[in-house]
Design an enzyme around this catalytic site. Structure first.
Site, PDB file in Angstrom:
ATOM      1  N   ASP A  30       0.848  -1.194   0.000  1.00  0.00           N
ATOM      2  CA  ASP A  30       0.000   0.000   0.000  1.00  0.00           C
ATOM      3  C   ASP A  30       0.887   1.249   0.000  1.00  0.00           C
ATOM      4  OD1 ASP A  30      -3.219   0.506   0.955  1.00  0.00           O
ATOM      5  OD2 ASP A  30      -1.826   2.205   1.080  1.00  0.00           O
ATOM      6  N   ILE A  31       0.472   2.228  -0.768  1.00  0.00           N
ATOM      7  CA  ILE A  31       1.277   3.449  -0.932  1.00  0.00           C
ATOM      8  C   ILE A  31       1.248   4.317   0.329  1.00  0.00           C
ATOM      9  CG2 ILE A  31      -0.486   5.012  -1.897  1.00  0.00           C
ATOM     10  CD1 ILE A  31       1.581   5.637  -4.145  1.00  0.00           C
ATOM     11  N   ASN A  87     -12.917  -3.424   2.418  1.00  0.00           N
ATOM     12  CA  ASN A  87     -13.957  -2.400   2.414  1.00  0.00           C
ATOM     13  C   ASN A  87     -14.888  -2.640   1.235  1.00  0.00           C
ATOM     14  OD1 ASN A  87     -13.102  -0.830   4.682  1.00  0.00           O
ATOM     15  ND2 ASN A  87     -11.408  -0.056   3.448  1.00  0.00           N
ATOM     16  N   GLU A  95     -12.258   3.274  -1.447  1.00  0.00           N
ATOM     17  CA  GLU A  95     -11.835   4.359  -2.338  1.00  0.00           C
ATOM     18  C   GLU A  95     -11.545   3.870  -3.746  1.00  0.00           C
ATOM     19  OE1 GLU A  95      -8.454   6.123  -0.421  1.00  0.00           O
ATOM     20  OE2 GLU A  95      -9.688   7.571   0.667  1.00  0.00           O
ATOM     21  N   VAL A  96     -11.053   2.640  -3.835  1.00  0.00           N
ATOM     22  CA  VAL A  96     -10.702   2.111  -5.153  1.00  0.00           C
ATOM     23  C   VAL A  96     -11.688   1.001  -5.496  1.00  0.00           C
ATOM     24  CG1 VAL A  96      -8.910   1.019  -6.546  1.00  0.00           C
ATOM     25  CG2 VAL A  96      -8.267   2.678  -4.783  1.00  0.00           C
ATOM     26  N   HIS A 100     -10.102  -5.444  -3.229  1.00  0.00           N
ATOM     27  CA  HIS A 100      -8.757  -5.586  -2.652  1.00  0.00           C
ATOM     28  C   HIS A 100      -8.849  -5.966  -1.186  1.00  0.00           C
ATOM     29  CE1 HIS A 100      -9.994  -1.349  -2.519  1.00  0.00           C
ATOM     30  NE2 HIS A 100      -9.337  -1.242  -1.378  1.00  0.00           N
ATOM     31  N   HIS A 102      -6.898  -5.827   2.250  1.00  0.00           N
ATOM     32  CA  HIS A 102      -5.787  -5.231   2.999  1.00  0.00           C
ATOM     33  C   HIS A 102      -5.235  -6.300   3.937  1.00  0.00           C
ATOM     34  CE1 HIS A 102      -6.870  -0.867   2.246  1.00  0.00           C
ATOM     35  NE2 HIS A 102      -8.051  -1.423   2.007  1.00  0.00           N
TER      36      HIS A 102
HETATM   37  P1  AMP Z   1      -9.793   1.363   0.188  1.00  0.00           P
HETATM   38  O1  AMP Z   1     -10.025   2.598   0.997  1.00  0.00           O
HETATM   39  O2  AMP Z   1     -10.167   0.112   0.916  1.00  0.00           O
HETATM   40  O3  AMP Z   1     -10.401   1.463  -1.194  1.00  0.00           O
HETATM   41  O4  AMP Z   1      -8.218   1.260   0.020  1.00  0.00           O
HETATM   42  C1  AMP Z   1      -7.523   1.777  -1.061  1.00  0.00           C
HETATM   43  C2  AMP Z   1      -6.076   1.669  -0.704  1.00  0.00           C
HETATM   44  O5  AMP Z   1      -5.299   1.844  -1.874  1.00  0.00           O
HETATM   45  C3  AMP Z   1      -5.602   2.749   0.300  1.00  0.00           C
HETATM   46  O6  AMP Z   1      -5.059   2.131   1.461  1.00  0.00           O
HETATM   47  C4  AMP Z   1      -4.537   3.519  -0.490  1.00  0.00           C
HETATM   48  O7  AMP Z   1      -3.454   3.956   0.313  1.00  0.00           O
HETATM   49  C5  AMP Z   1      -4.114   2.496  -1.529  1.00  0.00           C
HETATM   50  N1  AMP Z   1      -3.552   3.045  -2.754  1.00  0.00           N
HETATM   51  C6  AMP Z   1      -4.028   4.071  -3.491  1.00  0.00           C
HETATM   52  N2  AMP Z   1      -3.250   4.287  -4.562  1.00  0.00           N
HETATM   53  C7  AMP Z   1      -2.249   3.350  -4.498  1.00  0.00           C
HETATM   54  C8  AMP Z   1      -1.124   3.050  -5.331  1.00  0.00           C
HETATM   55  N3  AMP Z   1      -0.851   3.742  -6.443  1.00  0.00           N
HETATM   56  N4  AMP Z   1      -0.304   2.048  -4.943  1.00  0.00           N
HETATM   57  C9  AMP Z   1      -0.548   1.348  -3.809  1.00  0.00           C
HETATM   58  N5  AMP Z   1      -1.599   1.579  -3.010  1.00  0.00           N
HETATM   59  C10 AMP Z   1      -2.435   2.567  -3.343  1.00  0.00           C
END
Ligand code: AMP
Ligand code: ZN
Length: 115
Positions: A30-31, A87, A95-96, A100, A102
Site C-alpha cells: 500500500d502506498i 472495504n 476508495e478504489v 482488494h 488489505h
Molecule cells: P480502500 O479505501 O479500501 O479502497 O483502500 C484503497 C487503498 O489503496 C488505500 O489504502 C490507499 O493507500 C491504496 N492506494 C491508493 N493508490 C495506491 C497506489 N498507487 N499504490 C498502492 N496503493 C495505493
C-alpha cells in the site's frame, strides 16, 4: 478496465512494489501504509467489490483466500498475526473500486483500522 487504478497497476502501467504475483492475483505494498506491513492482495480481473462476486468466481476467491496465509508467511507476519480488511461500498470508505484485501501486521494493531 481502462480507468481503474488497480487494473493499471496489474498491467504495470503504474509502478508498484510487488509482494506476490501469479496468473490470477497481485499483491503489492500500500502506498500509504497503516501498519509496518500493509499489502493489498487483489484479483487481476476487474471485480469492483464483494458485491460483484458470483459463483463463477469461486475458484478465484478460494485461491485468493488460500494465498493470504502464504503471503503472510512471505511477509514475516504469519506467526505474529495480521488483520485482513475488505472495504465494500460507500459507508466502508472504499476508495478504489477494484476488489482488494488489505493485509496488515508487523505490530499490535489497534481495535479498528479504517482502511
Ligand atoms: P480502500 O479505501 O479500501 O479502497 O483502500 C484503497 C487503498 O489503496 C488505500 O489504502 C490507499 O493507500 C491504496 N492506494 C491508493 N493508490 C495506491 C497506489 N498507487 N499504490 C498502492 N496503493 C495505493
Ligand atoms: Zn480494476
Amino acid at each position: 478496465m481502462e480507468n481503474c487504478l488497480f487494473c493499471r497497476i496489474v498491467n504495470k502501467e503504474i509502478p508498484s512494489r510487488i509482494a506476490y504475483e501469479d496468473d490470477l492475483l497481485l499483491g503489492f505494498y500500500d502506498i500509504e501504509p497503516k501498519a509496518p506491513v500493509h499489502v493489498l492482495l487483489i484479483p487481476k480481473a476487474h471485480i469492483e467489490s464483494l458485491n460483484d462476486l458470483a459463483v463463477d468466481h469461486s475458484i478465484l476467491m478460494g485461491h485468493l483466500t488460500l494465498t493470504i496465509a502464504e503471503l503472510a508467511e512471505k511477509l514475516g507476519i504469519k506467526e505474529s498475526g495480521y488483520r485482513v480488511i475488505v472495504n465494500c461500498g460507500e459507508d466502508s470508505g472504499q476508495e478504489v473500486a477494484h476488489l482488494h484485501y488489505h493485509i496488515l501486521g508487523g505490530e499490535k494493531l489497534g481495535d479498528i483500522i479504517a482502511r
